[in-house]
Structures are given as C-alpha cells and as structure tokens.
Motif scaffolding. Sequence first.
Motif, PDB file in Angstrom:
ATOM      1  N   VAL A   5       0.912  -1.212  -0.173  1.00 21.40           N
ATOM      2  CA  VAL A   5      -0.034   0.100  -0.183  1.00 21.40           C
ATOM      3  C   VAL A   5       1.036   0.913   0.173  1.00 21.40           C
ATOM      4  CG1 VAL A   5      -1.142   1.666   1.218  1.00 21.40           C
ATOM      5  CG2 VAL A   5      -1.584  -0.911   1.302  1.00 21.40           C
ATOM      6  N   THR A   6       0.489   2.199  -1.411  1.00 21.88           N
ATOM      7  CA  THR A   6       0.689   3.732  -1.108  1.00 21.88           C
ATOM      8  C   THR A   6      -0.083   4.566  -0.126  1.00 21.88           C
ATOM      9  OG1 THR A   6       1.338   4.057  -3.917  1.00 21.88           O
ATOM     10  CG2 THR A   6       2.934   2.970  -3.115  1.00 21.88           C
ATOM     11  N   THR A   7       0.753   5.740   0.420  1.00 20.09           N
ATOM     12  CA  THR A   7      -0.298   6.868   0.844  1.00 20.09           C
ATOM     13  C   THR A   7       0.668   8.022   0.108  1.00 20.09           C
ATOM     14  OG1 THR A   7       1.365   7.361   2.261  1.00 20.09           O
ATOM     15  CG2 THR A   7      -0.561   5.943   3.274  1.00 20.09           C
ATOM     16  N   GLY A   8       0.319   9.055  -0.027  1.00 19.06           N
ATOM     17  CA  GLY A   8       0.615  10.345  -1.084  1.00 19.06           C
ATOM     18  C   GLY A   8       0.441  10.263  -2.150  1.00 19.06           C
ATOM     19  N   MET A   9       0.844  11.149  -3.482  1.00 22.98           N
ATOM     20  CA  MET A   9       0.746  11.518  -4.791  1.00 22.98           C
ATOM     21  C   MET A   9       1.191   9.923  -5.170  1.00 22.98           C
ATOM     22  SD  MET A   9      -1.528  13.720  -4.388  1.00 22.98           S
ATOM     23  CE  MET A   9      -1.092  14.208  -5.764  1.00 22.98           C
ATOM     24  N   LEU A  10       2.186   9.654  -5.488  1.00 19.26           N
ATOM     25  CA  LEU A  10       3.001   8.642  -6.167  1.00 19.26           C
ATOM     26  C   LEU A  10       1.760   6.925  -6.367  1.00 19.26           C
ATOM     27  CD1 LEU A  10       6.214   7.078  -6.220  1.00 19.26           C
ATOM     28  CD2 LEU A  10       4.486   5.732  -5.905  1.00 19.26           C
ATOM     29  N   ASP A  11       1.571   7.061  -8.005  1.00 19.28           N
ATOM     30  CA  ASP A  11       0.965   6.251  -8.614  1.00 19.28           C
ATOM     31  C   ASP A  11       1.337   4.906  -8.787  1.00 19.28           C
ATOM     32  OD1 ASP A  11      -0.560   4.185 -10.139  1.00 19.28           O
ATOM     33  OD2 ASP A  11      -0.856   5.690 -11.926  1.00 19.28           O
ATOM     34  N   PRO A  12       1.580   3.694  -7.908  1.00 22.09           N
ATOM     35  CA  PRO A  12       2.041   2.521  -7.716  1.00 22.09           C
ATOM     36  C   PRO A  12       1.360   1.393  -8.632  1.00 22.09           C
ATOM     37  CG  PRO A  12       0.431   2.631  -5.909  1.00 22.09           C
ATOM     38  CD  PRO A  12       0.022   3.673  -6.888  1.00 22.09           C
ATOM     39  N   TRP A  13       0.614   2.277  -9.462  1.00 20.50           N
ATOM     40  CA  TRP A  13       0.646   1.647 -10.676  1.00 20.50           C
ATOM     41  C   TRP A  13       1.386   2.497 -12.425  1.00 20.50           C
ATOM     42  CZ3 TRP A  13      -0.948  -3.748 -11.825  1.00 20.50           C
ATOM     43  CH2 TRP A  13      -1.345  -3.922 -10.837  1.00 20.50           C
ATOM     44  N   HIS A  14       1.638   2.937 -11.752  1.00 17.15           N
ATOM     45  CA  HIS A  14       2.541   4.145 -12.734  1.00 17.15           C
ATOM     46  C   HIS A  14       4.173   3.114 -13.713  1.00 17.15           C
ATOM     47  CE1 HIS A  14       5.411   6.954 -14.883  1.00 17.15           C
ATOM     48  NE2 HIS A  14       4.753   7.533 -15.067  1.00 17.15           N
ATOM     49  N   PHE A  15       3.721   3.094 -14.775  1.00 22.91           N
ATOM     50  CA  PHE A  15       4.378   2.256 -15.544  1.00 22.91           C
ATOM     51  C   PHE A  15       6.027   2.159 -14.962  1.00 22.91           C
ATOM     52  CE2 PHE A  15       5.394   5.895 -18.279  1.00 22.91           C
ATOM     53  CZ  PHE A  15       6.975   6.012 -18.509  1.00 22.91           C
ATOM     54  N   THR A  16       7.181   2.740 -14.742  1.00 26.63           N
ATOM     55  CA  THR A  16       8.159   3.304 -14.322  1.00 26.63           C
ATOM     56  C   THR A  16       7.627   2.195 -13.213  1.00 26.63           C
ATOM     57  OG1 THR A  16       8.358   5.199 -15.105  1.00 26.63           O
ATOM     58  CG2 THR A  16       9.708   4.788 -13.786  1.00 26.63           C
ATOM     59  N   VAL A  17       6.959   2.009 -12.752  1.00 26.18           N
ATOM     60  CA  VAL A  17       6.516   1.144 -11.045  1.00 26.18           C
ATOM     61  C   VAL A  17       6.497  -0.689 -11.199  1.00 26.18           C
ATOM     62  CG1 VAL A  17       5.799   0.847  -8.837  1.00 26.18           C
ATOM     63  CG2 VAL A  17       6.617   2.959  -9.813  1.00 26.18           C
ATOM     64  N   VAL A  18       6.344  -0.734 -12.691  1.00 25.02           N
ATOM     65  CA  VAL A  18       5.454  -1.673 -13.021  1.00 25.02           C
ATOM     66  C   VAL A  18       7.001  -2.647 -13.878  1.00 25.02           C
ATOM     67  CG1 VAL A  18       3.925  -3.457 -14.589  1.00 25.02           C
ATOM     68  CG2 VAL A  18       3.123  -1.020 -13.049  1.00 25.02           C
ATOM     69  N   ARG A  19       7.378  -0.995 -14.196  1.00 26.43           N
ATOM     70  CA  ARG A  19       8.915  -1.713 -15.071  1.00 26.43           C
ATOM     71  C   ARG A  19       9.954  -2.562 -13.245  1.00 26.43           C
ATOM     72  NH1 ARG A  19      12.251   0.290 -19.896  1.00 26.43           N
ATOM     73  NH2 ARG A  19      13.570  -0.132 -19.300  1.00 26.43           N
ATOM     74  N   GLY A  20      10.042  -1.352 -12.666  1.00 20.89           N
ATOM     75  CA  GLY A  20      11.036  -1.826 -11.709  1.00 20.89           C
ATOM     76  C   GLY A  20      10.643  -3.098 -11.088  1.00 20.89           C
ATOM     77  N   GLY A  21       8.620  -3.259 -11.066  1.00 14.71           N
ATOM     78  CA  GLY A  21       8.825  -4.337 -10.573  1.00 14.71           C
ATOM     79  C   GLY A  21       8.513  -6.099 -11.071  1.00 14.71           C
ATOM     80  N   ALA A  22       9.154  -5.550 -11.833  1.00 16.55           N
ATOM     81  CA  ALA A  22       8.862  -7.009 -13.010  1.00 16.55           C
ATOM     82  C   ALA A  22       8.353  -7.499 -12.963  1.00 16.55           C
ATOM     83  CB  ALA A  22      10.508  -7.801 -12.613  1.00 16.55           C
ATOM     84  N   GLY A  23       6.324  -6.442 -13.614  1.00 19.55           N
ATOM     85  CA  GLY A  23       4.879  -7.341 -13.391  1.00 19.55           C
ATOM     86  C   GLY A  23       4.926  -8.068 -12.243  1.00 19.55           C
ATOM     87  N   LEU A  24       5.323  -8.017 -11.436  1.00 21.30           N
ATOM     88  CA  LEU A  24       5.112  -8.608  -9.983  1.00 21.30           C
ATOM     89  C   LEU A  24       3.688  -8.053  -9.092  1.00 21.30           C
ATOM     90  CD1 LEU A  24       8.100 -10.205  -8.744  1.00 21.30           C
ATOM     91  CD2 LEU A  24       5.967 -11.708  -9.817  1.00 21.30           C
ATOM     92  N   HIS A  25       2.997  -6.989  -9.740  1.00 27.02           N
ATOM     93  CA  HIS A  25       2.011  -6.241  -9.590  1.00 27.02           C
ATOM     94  C   HIS A  25       0.949  -7.361  -9.467  1.00 27.02           C
ATOM     95  CE1 HIS A  25       4.396  -2.460  -9.689  1.00 27.02           C
ATOM     96  NE2 HIS A  25       3.274  -1.340  -9.360  1.00 27.02           N
ATOM     97  N   PHE A  26       0.987  -8.025 -10.539  1.00 27.03           N
ATOM     98  CA  PHE A  26      -0.342  -9.512 -10.141  1.00 27.03           C
ATOM     99  C   PHE A  26      -0.152 -10.599  -9.674  1.00 27.03           C
ATOM    100  CE2 PHE A  26       0.254  -6.931 -14.350  1.00 27.03           C
ATOM    101  CZ  PHE A  26      -1.134  -6.960 -14.576  1.00 27.03           C
ATOM    102  N   ALA A  27       0.915 -10.155  -8.434  1.00 27.81           N
ATOM    103  CA  ALA A  27       1.045 -11.223  -7.544  1.00 27.81           C
ATOM    104  C   ALA A  27       0.766 -11.018  -6.078  1.00 27.81           C
ATOM    105  CB  ALA A  27       2.581 -12.100  -7.455  1.00 27.81           C
ATOM    106  N   THR A  28       0.806  -9.916  -5.597  1.00 22.52           N
ATOM    107  CA  THR A  28       0.423  -8.892  -4.904  1.00 22.52           C
ATOM    108  C   THR A  28      -1.041  -7.844  -5.004  1.00 22.52           C
ATOM    109  OG1 THR A  28       0.893  -8.798  -2.817  1.00 22.52           O
ATOM    110  CG2 THR A  28       2.068  -7.485  -4.362  1.00 22.52           C
ATOM    111  N   ALA A  29      -1.357  -8.015  -3.691  1.00 17.57           N
ATOM    112  CA  ALA A  29      -2.612  -6.165  -3.608  1.00 17.57           C
ATOM    113  C   ALA A  29      -1.232  -5.663  -3.540  1.00 17.57           C
ATOM    114  CB  ALA A  29      -3.577  -6.419  -2.981  1.00 17.57           C
TER     115      ALA A  29
END
Length: 257
Positions: free
Chosen positions: A143-167
Amino acid sequence: MTDPAPDPDPVSVWHRLAGSRVLLDGFHALKHALRFGAEVPVAVTTDRAAALALAGALAPDVRDALDALLAEVPESTYTSLVPRPHPTAVAALAVRPERAAHLARLTRLPRSTPVVVLDHPRNLGNAGAVIRLAAGFGATGVVTTGMLDPWHFTVVRGGAGLHFATAVERLAVDELPPGPLFALDPEGEDIRGLKLPDDALLAFGSERSGLSGELRARADHLVSLPMRPQVSSYNLATSVAMTLYHWSATGGAPHVP
C-alpha cells in the motif's frame, strides 16, 4: 517453425487500449504477469523467435501462452509504442486487477502475511523494487500513501510485472488495513529483539523525509534496523528487504501461494 500470432492488427489494438491498461515493459514483466493470472489482450516484440527462445530457456511454463500472444512488429513501431525501449524488445498491455478485490484481500482477517506500507514514497523505481520484494516474500500486499501512483509504468517496470502477484493499492493513512502497525524509524526499538506478527502492517517512510506525522501517530510500534553510526540511512528497498527477511526468519512463511 512457429506460426505468426493470429491478430492481424496488434498495433491498432494497442492504440485502442493504451491509457486504460497497464504497460508491461519487457519480457520479465510479461512473464510474471502471465504466471500470476493477468489478462493480457496484446503483446508485441521486434523478434518473436528471440522472445520465444528466451521463454524456452527461462520460462517454459509460459512459452505456449507467449507463442499465442506475441505479435512481431518493426523496431520503429515498437519504439513508438513504449516510453523507453526495453533491452528484450517486448511489451504488452494488461488489465489492471479490480480495486475492490485488492481491498478485500488487504482487509481480510486473519492475515497470514504482512502488508507493506510505503508512506509518501517519491522514487518510482524504489517503489517497484519494493513490490518485487513483497511478491517474493509472499506479502499480502503493498500500500502506498501520498501522490505516487503505484501502477505507474515505471513502477511496474521496476517490479518486473509482479504487481499481479500481490495486492497493490494507494490509500490514505486513515484507510490502511487493520492490523498492528510497525513503523521503521531510527529512534525505534531494535528489530533484532522483536518478532513481527504475520498480520502486521510494516510501514516505511519516504526516501527523503521519513515517516509522515500522520502515519507516526497511527503507529503501534516504532522499529529500527541495525546501522553503523554516522551512516545516514538505507535505501528504501533495502530496508524493506531486511524487515521482510527478519519477519520470515523469525517464524514467517515466505512461500505463500
């Protein structure tokens, strides 16, 4: 010889969906998204044979899915579709998981693995690295608080697509899931003397300013990581890795399906 992908016009599909889907930037992001059940309507590459060979070597479990999905496009077309070309020259668009399902997962009790909370993070790459760590440890979510969008494409790139492995969701501090909140702070109790409960919220302040006053007031416990005097701080992802490892090494279960 592998037959070409069946979609006759993947570029038009891409343009129709771009902006409403999650950009999967690179082979590994697409690989992980497919492994964890993402719906991927379109994927492109500049070299199908090379991408499928990479899948055969590194991810044979998703090779057939990639074979059916990947469309080959000219390099100029590929570079026009992505903000920053990836060395693997693979990109895809995925459907973002429903927020309601993620919130239900985050708030469900009892919880067998922690939730990682990033309080006002600033660095997109760091946020992605944390999501990758959380997925690897089987955390319930990030969970993030504040203005950063955790689904921003740069975040998804840094996460290697593992956004889909957790909430992964963005919430206000007063919307955080239930559970005892352990916030990392240099003035807190040494983590080496603690056992972190499985239902904990593990909160980390921003790279620049630390914990916000609002989150500090919400915290049940302040916890510190061991650090040599005169060293200012650890990188955010390093701090999360140390904390999750401590949780798992003192009784947590890092391999949760």
